[in-house]
Scaffold this motif. Structure first.
Motif, PDB file in Angstrom:
ATOM      1  N   ASN A  38      15.981  26.026   4.863  1.00  0.00           N
ATOM      2  CA  ASN A  38      17.005  25.001   5.110  1.00  0.00           C
ATOM      3  C   ASN A  38      18.372  25.656   5.191  1.00  0.00           C
ATOM      4  N   GLY A  39      19.155  25.221   6.151  1.00  0.00           N
ATOM      5  CA  GLY A  39      20.505  25.755   6.253  1.00  0.00           C
ATOM      6  C   GLY A  39      20.551  27.104   6.954  1.00  0.00           C
ATOM      7  N   PHE A  84      13.291  14.748  17.858  1.00  0.00           N
ATOM      8  CA  PHE A  84      14.226  14.850  16.739  1.00  0.00           C
ATOM      9  C   PHE A  84      13.484  14.940  15.420  1.00  0.00           C
ATOM     10  N   GLN A  85      14.135  15.605  14.477  1.00  0.00           N
ATOM     11  CA  GLN A  85      13.533  15.792  13.165  1.00  0.00           C
ATOM     12  C   GLN A  85      13.194  14.454  12.513  1.00  0.00           C
ATOM     13  N   GLU A 177      11.312  20.210  14.019  1.00  0.00           N
ATOM     14  CA  GLU A 177      10.483  19.916  12.840  1.00  0.00           C
ATOM     15  C   GLU A 177       9.466  18.805  13.084  1.00  0.00           C
ATOM     16  N   ALA A 180       7.754  17.252   9.963  1.00  0.00           N
ATOM     17  CA  ALA A 180       8.526  16.706   8.844  1.00  0.00           C
ATOM     18  C   ALA A 180       8.008  15.317   8.488  1.00  0.00           C
ATOM     19  N   GLY A 181       7.725  15.107   7.208  1.00  0.00           N
ATOM     20  CA  GLY A 181       7.283  13.796   6.751  1.00  0.00           C
ATOM     21  C   GLY A 181       5.824  13.491   7.017  1.00  0.00           C
ATOM     22  N   HIS A 209       9.413  23.980   9.496  1.00  0.00           N
ATOM     23  CA  HIS A 209       9.462  24.440   8.122  1.00  0.00           C
ATOM     24  C   HIS A 209       8.058  24.719   7.605  1.00  0.00           C
ATOM     25  N   MET A 211       4.869  26.222   7.305  1.00  0.00           N
ATOM     26  CA  MET A 211       4.369  27.510   7.767  1.00  0.00           C
ATOM     27  C   MET A 211       2.963  27.437   8.325  1.00  0.00           C
ATOM     28  N   PHE A 226      20.345  32.559   7.384  1.00  0.00           N
ATOM     29  CA  PHE A 226      21.805  32.445   7.343  1.00  0.00           C
ATOM     30  C   PHE A 226      22.428  32.735   8.682  1.00  0.00           C
ATOM     31  N   ILE A 245       9.158  38.503   4.277  1.00  0.00           N
ATOM     32  CA  ILE A 245       8.529  38.101   3.016  1.00  0.00           C
ATOM     33  C   ILE A 245       9.581  38.002   1.934  1.00  0.00           C
ATOM     34  N   LEU A 249      10.088  34.100   2.606  1.00  0.00           N
ATOM     35  CA  LEU A 249       8.947  33.548   1.885  1.00  0.00           C
ATOM     36  C   LEU A 249       9.185  33.470   0.383  1.00  0.00           C
ATOM     37  N   GLY A 250      10.248  34.099  -0.062  1.00  0.00           N
ATOM     38  CA  GLY A 250      10.654  33.868  -1.446  1.00  0.00           C
ATOM     39  C   GLY A 250       9.902  34.693  -2.465  1.00  0.00           C
ATOM     40  N   GLU A 251       9.431  35.857  -2.050  1.00  0.00           N
ATOM     41  CA  GLU A 251       8.774  36.760  -2.995  1.00  0.00           C
ATOM     42  C   GLU A 251       9.779  37.208  -4.040  1.00  0.00           C
ATOM     43  N   ASP A 252      11.043  37.236  -3.553  1.00  0.00           N
ATOM     44  CA  ASP A 252      12.151  37.667  -4.380  1.00  0.00           C
ATOM     45  C   ASP A 252      12.419  36.631  -5.457  1.00  0.00           C
TER      46      ASP A 252
END
Lengths: 255, 358, 240, 296
Positions: A38-39, A84-85, A177, A180-181, A209, A211, A226, A245, A249-252
């Protein structure tokens, strides 16, 4: 020649760089996905391609033609449709009527001809109606043709929205998207419909979003983070890409 | 065809009302019914603008006044002093002017009603076009205020210019001979004829608008109202469609102004007043915004009652209260309360049948 | 602390939440993860009273909050940090914080000043920006201000809606560290996140939401290891 | 044009300009907290003047004015509570139509109470013919009352919004009503308060202007359009902008009298409004940056 060429596209909102010098191409017949948290600037990117607002710098070429200064309706006329989303159904109109609006650019009855029901418009109306029913059938919702579009289930609205976009007979379809929903089952349905649309001869560029959807159906994936493109590759390679990743993917783990 | 057929029951009602009034010796009702029909003409035009294209206009009395005043002034101002002018000579030779004698037997040369009507209506269209380009870029309050401002300017102009008779308005407007033997005038002997002319014009306009709503253009307009962004993405040139609808509704208002002015034999500045514009908006709102039939019904009923003086000195107050009550409790129009559904099913039946044929 | 049973809610005709149940105990971080449109924001908005529930029960410290007006809920000690950093853009940082303390205003000036001092300690950057308009802050600073503003109400439960949206990874890490610190200071946190991995990383328990229903729940570690979660939110099979 | 005449016009412009500015500030207060343009704003001005004139029969002028302002505030509160408060997220069109309806009703109520006659409050000091000499021009002392009232109001509002906690809460509702609710602020009460405030300000304006411009049941619409013009011109929501724009419009109008017929004076103001709306909708003095920061 690529169907869509995006070159160094940048969007600044005040001091914020929402999209920063993003470039990529979409080849005819592809399903290409843009992913990112997001963003990350996905929707901003979409809005610049479809003409909703102008880019701060950079260019978009569609079928070799620059889209600079083109308004959304002009972009649609050139053969690029979008969804549209948060599905934007035309309220107070049936599913069929919604799709019929999609035939707008391919028909021409104006105010006078419409008011006086000129004989030549009869055939046009019939064609619009017939073609729209065909599209509803293609997306497997023809039994809901005469239902008020807004009272349909979410997944069905999504299908009507696809049909409406296809009614423009676009060479490129932008999906914002599409899952979405939707629940897992509906998402799988949408994935199937998207491949069906591609097989119908329409190139697809989607922002997503979810995956699982993206990995299953896309030929190529662009990863935004970003506002910057950090990777562009096939799904298999993206899944192995260390940077992706880590950042996406947020492994961090923060803690 | 279908819309022609749905009009037929209404036509029957129109004829029935004529026979009822004539049987009960209440033919004087026809006068107000004729006037109501012309106001309703303006109102259904505004309905398409507000309900379908989603644009409010608080200046439609202005377009009515442009139609009425231009037609009235052109057909009453004596052109004898300018007789030597080359342009005038050309106009006279092409039959656009009529000569005669006024009450005192003086020679009179004025523009013929047909020509005046054309000038009046096309002026309204042109003004609407040029006002519409900037105004329709605005939204919400801004649009409301801008159109209100336009209405006030027109009101000030007709009130201030001697050419338009200042506070007295213009009177002694001649009859508008549509065809030999068929004229729009306030003559007692033409009352029945005029009743049918007015309702004929209104019903014809209604058919046109019903056709419009159920067509490529109508779908685009409803699409704009539903989601402007999505309509835009479908290739609908939203600003052009809004502008065209604005011009169309201005033309309807101007035609109503021309006909009613000839029928009444005059026009006064109150016709251009802001209160009139507000009243039209109120009626469209009461009728249910995107609901031509409801608007037509409410337009005729409310203007008829108002013209009959049923509300007395509380006329404006009644409209104010109606406006507030409707917006508070039934923002989808009075028909939405109970009978709308039934009316829909009655008129919707034909539509369904046809769709099933495809 | 917070108990929700069979909650159904939505906007007009659209039902977003269907029959949803969950609970939050004092002193824990509970996270709710799910895709866009799953109903996460609607859930928080319903608890905060911004959206009216259709049916079900929601109890906060023994009070039925479905019957409580939105403006009265912060006074009970349940505050929400909205998504997208909805700060008062045209007002200064200090004014934003003061407004956050609206519900504890009666406690007197000193009490408010003490709370302010506490927020400035938690978010030192806000002290430097005290007299700046909130709209001119960076995204991360605005998120911190939104959190600080919520904490000014001296809440017992803080609900956070997607605090990581649109923020750079480094800032997200900082925000998440603060969330952990809040818990360690004795607060209870209900965290809604799309960034499943990060959220589950700091949470004690988690719920997975899909089209308005809880489809999975359990301790955070279990969810992290779950195959379906891996696939839906991380895009791959566990045994990849 | 002689210097005396110039000053004469200038003072007339400043007088009317101040009045427009006060009406515009009334618009701003409600717009700021609700996003509604209250088309009945002009009627508050009318009520203020008319009520004060009626009360004058029973009490001295200052008391009549105070009571008139308070009564109009009550009317403002009643209007908000009856017609606005309980609507859930109404569309703009609906709000426009409702406030127009309120304006019509107020006017009709006024005409049935007070009739169509033109009335006025007496001059606060002196009478019609007393005057003060300013650089050789004769200026009515009432002009100074109007200007002072305008200045006082701007000052009062500035202090109220900047320093009091209620003022801060109202600004919070304006900036972001959702977030304000989340802070525990009752936004509905703030909206009622904004109607009360702007009714009071309108009524006060109606009183100070009455000796010069007279009061009549139908003065509202014209004033509302002018006030809105000024509010837009100054950038919606900005008090300082409203004062500057009000004076500008007042002075333009005053000088235009020497060029075009009086009847077209309104047309000039509206013409300016339309041009501004098309060219610079954020107003002459409103900046795009600030417009981008505020959420409405």
């Amino acid at each position: 020649m690529a169907l869509l060429e995006i070159h160094q596209l940048t969007k600044r909102f005040g001091g914020l760089l929402a999209v920063n010098e993003v470039s990529f191409q979409v080849e005819p017949g592809q399903i290409k996905a843009v992913i990112g948290p997001n963003g990350a600037g996905k929707t901003t990117l979409f809005n610049m391609i479809s003409g909703t607002f102008p880019a701060s710098s950079g260019t978009v070429f569609f079928k070799g033609r620059g889209l600079k200064g083109k308004k959304p309706f002009q972009v649609a006329t050139l053969g690029m449709a979008r969804t549209f989303q948060n599905i934007k159904m035309f309220s107070g109109m049936t599913a069929l009527e919604n799709v019929m609006v999609g035939r707008h650019v391919l028909s021409k009855a104006g105010f006078t001809a419409s008011m006086f029901r000129m004989p030549w418009t009869w055939k046009e109306e019939k064609d619009i109606r017939g073609k729209s029913m065909e599209l509803l059938a293609l997306l497997e919702i023809e039994e809901h043709a005469h239902t008020d579009a807004q009272s349909l289930a979410f997944g069905q609205q999504r299908a009507v929205e696809f049909a409406r976009a296809l009614a423009v007979e676009p060479s490129l379809l932008l999906l914002d998207e599409p899952a979405a929903g939707l629940n897992m089952y509906e998402t799988a349905e949408v994935a199937r419909l998207i491949t069906k649309i591609r097989d119908f001869g329409v190139t697809v560029l989607l922002v997503e979003h979810d995956m699982s959807l993206v990995m299953d159906i896309s030929d190529e994936i662009v990863v935004l983070c970003f506002g910057e493109k950090i990777a562009e590759d096939t799904p298999a390679s993206i899944q192995k890409n260390q940077e992706v990743i880590q950042i996406y993917l947020g492994e961090d783990r923060p803690c | 065809m279908k819309n022609l057929l749905t009009i037929l029951p209404l036509l029957a009602v129109v004829i029935l009302v004529h026979y009822l009034t004539s049987a009960t010796d209440t033919m004087y009702y026809l006068t107000q019914l004729t006037m109501s029909a012309y106001y309703a003409l303006l109102i259904i035009g505004l309905c398409v603008l507000m309900g379908y294209a989603g644009q409010i206009s608080l200046g439609h009395a202005g377009f009515f006044a442009i139609g009425g005043y231009l037609s009235a002034s052109l057909t009453t101002h004596n052109l004898i002093p300018y007789q030597d002018n080359a342009l005038l000579a050309f106009l006279e030779s092409s039959g656009m002017l009529v000569s005669g004698h006024d009450l005192y037997g003086e020679a009179l040369l004025v523009v013929s009603p047909w020509a005046a009507c054309l000038v009046a209506v096309s002026s309204a269209a042109v003004i609407a076009y040029f006002i519409g380009i900037p105004v329709l870029k605005l939204k919400g309050h801004y649009l409301a205020m801008a159109t209100l401002g336009f209405g006030i300017i027109i009101y000030r102009i007709v009130l201030a210019l001697e050419y338009f008779g200042e506070a007295d308005g213009i009177s002694e407007v001649p009859a508008f001979v549509l065809l030999p033997g068929l004229s729009v005038s306030g003559n007692f002997s033409d009352r029945v004829q005029n009743y049918y002319i007015a309702w004929g014009v209104l019903l014809f306009a209604m058919v046109l608008l019903l056709n419009l709503i159920d067509s490529r253009v109508g779908r685009a307009l409803r699409g704009i109202h539903g989601s402007e962004e999505a309509a835009d993405a479908m290739g609908v040139n939203t600003s052009r469609f809004k502008l065209q609808t604005f011009v169309l509704s201005a033309v309807f208002a101007a035609i109503a102004g021309v006909f009613l002015t000839h029928y009444n034999g005059g026009i006064g500045p109150s016709e251009a007043g802001v209160m009139k514009s507000v009243r039209y908006v109120a009626i469209v709102a009461v009728g249910g915004m995107a609901h031509l039939w409801g608007t037509l019904l409410m337009g005729v009923v409310l203007t008829f009652l108002s013209l009959r003086g049923v509300f007395g000195s509380y006329d404006d107050a009644v409209f104010g209260i109606v406006l507030i009550l409707i917006m508070l409790f039934a923002p989808n129009g009075i028909l939405s309360l109970n009978i709308r559904h039934r009316i829909k099913t009655i008129f919707g039946r034909g539509k369904k049948r046809r769709e099933e044929e495809v | 602390m917070l108990k929700i049973r069979n909650l159904a809610s939505g906007y007009g005709k659209i039902k977003v939440l269907k029959n949803l149940s969950l609970h939050v105990d004092a002193g824990e971080i509970v996270t709710i993860i799910g895709a866009n449109g799953a109903g996460k924001t609607t859930l928080l908005s319903t608890i905060a009273g911004l959206v009216t529930a259709n049916s079900g029960e929601a109890e906060f410290k023994g009070t039925d909050i479905l019957k409580t007006k939105a403006a009265a809920i912060p006074g009970l000690g349940c505050v929400m940090v909205p998504e997208g950093r909805q700060v008062f853009a045209t007002m200064t940082v200090e004014e934003n914080l003061l407004l956050g303390g609206h519900v504890v205003q009666k406690q007197g000036k000193d009490f408010i000043a003490g709370l302010m001092e506490h927020q400035y300690e938690l978010f030192p950057i806000l002290r430097d920006r005290k007299n700046q308009l909130a709209g001119t802050l960076s995204g991360g600073e605005q998120q911190m201000l939104a959190m600080g503003r919520a904490l000014m109400a001296k809440p017992s439960l803080v609900m956070m809606d997607e605090p990581s949206t649109g923020l750079a990874p480094l800032i997200v890490r900082e925000i998440f560290q603060i969330i952990v610190r809040l818990r360690d200071e004795g607060n209870t946190v209900l965290l809604v996140e799309q960034n499943a991995h990060a959220a589950l990383g700091i949470a004690d328990r988690g719920y997975v939401l899909e089209t308005g229903k809880v489809i999975l729940q359990g301790p955070a570690e279990d969810l992290l290891a779950n195959n379906d979660v891996q696939r839906a939110y991380l895009g791959r099979e566990k045994n990849d | 044009m002689t210097i005396e005449l110039l000053i004469q016009y200038l003072m007339a412009g400043i007088t009317y300009g101040s009045i427009y500015a006060i009406v515009a500030i009334g618009f701003n207060i409600i717009y700021n907290t609700t996003g509604i343009i209250n088309f009945a704003q002009g009627e508050f001005v009318m009520f203020g003047g008319m009520i004060a004139i009626s009360l004058l029969q029973f009490m001295p002028l200052p008391l009549a004015i105070v009571l008139a302002v308070l009564l109009t505030m009550l009317i403002g509160a009643l209007i908000e509570i009856c017609f606005i408060r309980w609507l859930k997220s109404p569309s703009v069109l609906r709000m426009v139509i409702i406030t127009i309806g309120i304006s019509i009703l107020s006017r009709e109520a006024a005409v049935h109470i007070w009739g169509e006659s033109i009335r006025s409050l007496p001059y606060f000091v002196g009478n019609e013919i007393s005057s003060v000499s300013v650089l050789g021009a004769r200026v009515s002392p009432q002009v100074f009352w109007v200007v002072a009232a305008c200045a006082l109001m701007v000052l009062f509002l500035g202090i109220f919004f900047k320093t009091t906690s209620v003022g801060r809460e109202m600004r919070a509702c304006a900036s972001n009503p959702r977030a304000a609710t989340l802070c525990g602020i009752n936004t509905r009460n703030m909206v009622t308060l904004s109607f009360v405030l702007s009714a009071g300000i309108g009524a006060f304006a109606g009183c100070v202007m009455s000796p010069i411009t007279y009061s009549q049941y139908d003065m509202g619409t014209g004033l509302a359009v002018k006030g809105f013009t000024v509010a837009i011109l100054g950038g919606l929501g900005s008090s300082g902008g409203a004062v500057a724009a009000g004076l500008l419009l007042g002075i333009i109008e005053a000088f235009s009298v020497s060029v075009v017929p009086l009847a077209f004076q309104d047309a000039i103001a509206i013409g300016i409004l339309l041009i501004i709306l098309f060219v610079r909708p954020q107003g002459l003095f409103g900046s795009k940056e600030a417009a981008g920061l505020s959420e409405f």
